[in-house]
Design a protein around this motif. Sequence first.
Motif, PDB file in Angstrom:
ATOM      1  N   GLY A  63       0.667  -1.671   0.067  1.00 19.23           N
ATOM      2  CA  GLY A  63       0.028  -0.211   0.117  1.00 19.23           C
ATOM      3  C   GLY A  63       0.689   1.233  -0.091  1.00 19.23           C
ATOM      4  N   ASN A  64       1.989   1.010   0.050  1.00 19.57           N
ATOM      5  CA  ASN A  64       3.091   2.351  -0.005  1.00 19.57           C
ATOM      6  C   ASN A  64       3.057   3.210  -1.499  1.00 19.57           C
ATOM      7  N   GLY A 154       9.049   9.605   0.849  1.00 20.86           N
ATOM      8  CA  GLY A 154       9.490   8.537   1.712  1.00 20.86           C
ATOM      9  C   GLY A 154       8.202   7.437   1.506  1.00 20.86           C
ATOM     10  N   TRP A 155       7.718   7.456   1.749  1.00 25.17           N
ATOM     11  CA  TRP A 155       7.130   6.155   1.611  1.00 25.17           C
ATOM     12  C   TRP A 155       7.279   5.158  -0.013  1.00 25.17           C
ATOM     13  N   ILE A 156       7.856   5.546  -0.730  1.00 26.80           N
ATOM     14  CA  ILE A 156       8.739   5.563  -1.876  1.00 26.80           C
ATOM     15  C   ILE A 156       9.947   4.894  -2.143  1.00 26.80           C
ATOM     16  N   GLU A 165       7.851  -2.820   6.525  1.00 22.79           N
ATOM     17  CA  GLU A 165       7.589  -1.582   7.509  1.00 22.79           C
ATOM     18  C   GLU A 165       8.446  -0.905   7.640  1.00 22.79           C
ATOM     19  N   MET A 166       7.592   0.029   6.014  1.00 24.39           N
ATOM     20  CA  MET A 166       7.859   1.444   5.376  1.00 24.39           C
ATOM     21  C   MET A 166       7.661   2.226   6.584  1.00 24.39           C
ATOM     22  N   HIS A 173      13.109   8.469   8.664  1.00 26.69           N
ATOM     23  CA  HIS A 173      13.372   9.902   7.533  1.00 26.69           C
ATOM     24  C   HIS A 173      12.937  11.141   8.283  1.00 26.69           C
ATOM     25  N   MET A 174      11.848  11.105   8.438  1.00 24.20           N
ATOM     26  CA  MET A 174      11.373  12.439   8.588  1.00 24.20           C
ATOM     27  C   MET A 174      12.251  13.118  10.069  1.00 24.20           C
TER      28      MET A 174
END
Length: 222
Positions: A63-64, A154-156, A165-166, A173-174
């Motif tokens: 679902g990313n 960052g999702w992809i 585990e994204m 990342h944030m």
Amino acid sequence: MNICVVTPYFETAEAWIRQAHASVRGQTVPAHHILVCDGSAPAQIEAFHGTHIILQRNYRDYGNTPRLIGCYNAITHNADAIAFLDGDNWFQLDHLEGLLRFARDNRLDACSSARTLHRMDGSLIAKCPTVTGRPYIDTSCLLVMQSAFQHLIGWILLGQTVAAEMDQHVWRHMQTMGARLGFLDKATVCYRTRHASHYRLIGETPPPDAIDRIDLHGEHYH
């Protein structure tokens, strides 16, 4: 405050999606629900109120990619904040209000809540002991303010190798990029779990179809 909630789904039981949608519509602060169908048959939801995006193929990344597409759509709706909710989970009625107040009071760019674990029939197992913000968060517990929207790419960023585990990588990342993050230790997300470890947590025999997940790659999305 214009809040959008992004929900990707793939072959999710329609009753669960209806429950998720009802929990968004029932929030104590208004929210616009964005459903993103990840290449399966679109859910038919009576009295649906929001945006329903139909993708023509399954991206097979937990679902990313659909989440990022939903984020783009939220931005076109002039969102001030974006939250996430998986199709098999649901919010307690004050979830968004609590996170929004927490973010404002602490001048945060993003924040996350605790969650409760539930059996497949929705009955309560326990408060989750691992999603504590140190270091683990859950996608459905996350609220991102407009000041941190640029980090949602960052999702992809990392692709299939860590697709399952994204959410942890987006959170880190944030943080690495200097976003102000916070964890609200109030369990306002209900997580429907298939994981055997969650049942063993309370000394309960896992159901026959429970999983011990050892693979985190998108090839095993469903």
